[in-house]
Design a protein around this motif. Structure first.
Motif, PDB file in Angstrom:
ATOM      1  N   ASP A  35      -1.801  -9.676 -83.940  1.00  0.00           N
ATOM      2  CA  ASP A  35      -2.756  -8.628 -83.621  1.00  0.00           C
ATOM      3  C   ASP A  35      -2.717  -7.488 -84.632  1.00  0.00           C
TER       4      ASP A  35
ATOM      5  N   ASN B 190      -4.508  -8.542 -87.764  1.00  0.00           N
ATOM      6  CA  ASN B 190      -5.952  -8.586 -87.561  1.00  0.00           C
ATOM      7  C   ASN B 190      -6.543  -7.176 -87.527  1.00  0.00           C
TER       8      ASN B 190
ATOM      9  N   ARG C 134      -9.321  -5.437 -90.124  1.00  0.00           N
ATOM     10  CA  ARG C 134     -10.575  -4.826 -89.667  1.00  0.00           C
ATOM     11  C   ARG C 134     -10.684  -3.377 -90.169  1.00  0.00           C
TER      12      ARG C 134
ATOM     13  N   LYS D  74     -13.779  -6.093 -83.744  1.00  0.00           N
ATOM     14  CA  LYS D  74     -14.038  -7.451 -83.292  1.00  0.00           C
ATOM     15  C   LYS D  74     -12.729  -8.108 -82.848  1.00  0.00           C
ATOM     16  N   GLY D  75     -12.755  -8.689 -81.675  1.00  0.00           N
ATOM     17  CA  GLY D  75     -11.574  -9.364 -81.158  1.00  0.00           C
ATOM     18  C   GLY D  75     -10.705  -8.487 -80.267  1.00  0.00           C
ATOM     19  N   ARG D  76     -11.076  -7.214 -80.082  1.00  0.00           N
ATOM     20  CA  ARG D  76     -10.312  -6.292 -79.225  1.00  0.00           C
ATOM     21  C   ARG D  76     -11.266  -5.580 -78.278  1.00  0.00           C
TER      22      ARG D  76
ATOM     23  N   LYS E 248     -16.094  -7.369 -90.536  1.00  0.00           N
ATOM     24  CA  LYS E 248     -14.667  -7.533 -90.823  1.00  0.00           C
ATOM     25  C   LYS E 248     -14.246  -6.616 -91.928  1.00  0.00           C
TER      26      LYS E 248
END
Length: 140
Positions: free
Chosen positions: A8, A11, A15, A51-53, A140
């Protein structure tokens, strides 16, 4: 053999690094890194969802050692923080006036233009009553 890093934190760092150009800064750190470097002056850039959280994260621009900032830099930082607080309160007029003054003094600073653009959009399409001031980063 090839090495890589996962997780995490990696990532999130990816970002945030991708957002630096959008905000017109060279370095972006998260609120988690900010907590680890209290001796540095940092400008809060934004509260974002990446993105992704689902939980927002606060992004900062490190400005240098707090003890090395001169009076003009400190004054600019204070004025910026006031404009940002007004923006988050949806108090558009003082926010716009603050970002406009900052932009007049530093016309090449992308951050001030970015907030003025957002203010124009928010005036045209007001946010919902429960708006949390968080911006969704889509790239991203």
């Amino acid at each position: 053999m090839s090495y890589t890093v996962l997780g995490d934190a990696v990532n999130l760092a990816s970002r945030l690094e991708g957002a630096a150009k959008q905000y017109g800064v060279e370095i972006v750190i998260s609120e988690y890194t900010r907590e680890l470097v209290p001796e540095y002056a940092c400008r809060e850039l934004d509260r974002v969802r990446v993105k992704g959280r689902t939980q927002p994260v606060v992004m900062f621009e490190p400005l240098g050692l707090a003890s090395d900032l001169d009076a003009e830099q400190n004054a600019e930082l204070i004025e910026y923080e006031e404009a940002l607080r007004a923006y988050r309160r949806q108090d558009w007029n003082p926010a716009e006036a603050g970002f406009q003054r900052l932009r007049e003094r530093q016309p090449d600073h992308r951050l001030y233009a970015l907030y003025l653009e957002r203010l124009a959009t928010l005036r045209a399409e007001p946010p919902p009553v429960d708006w949390d001031g968080v911006f969704n980063l889509e790239t991203k």
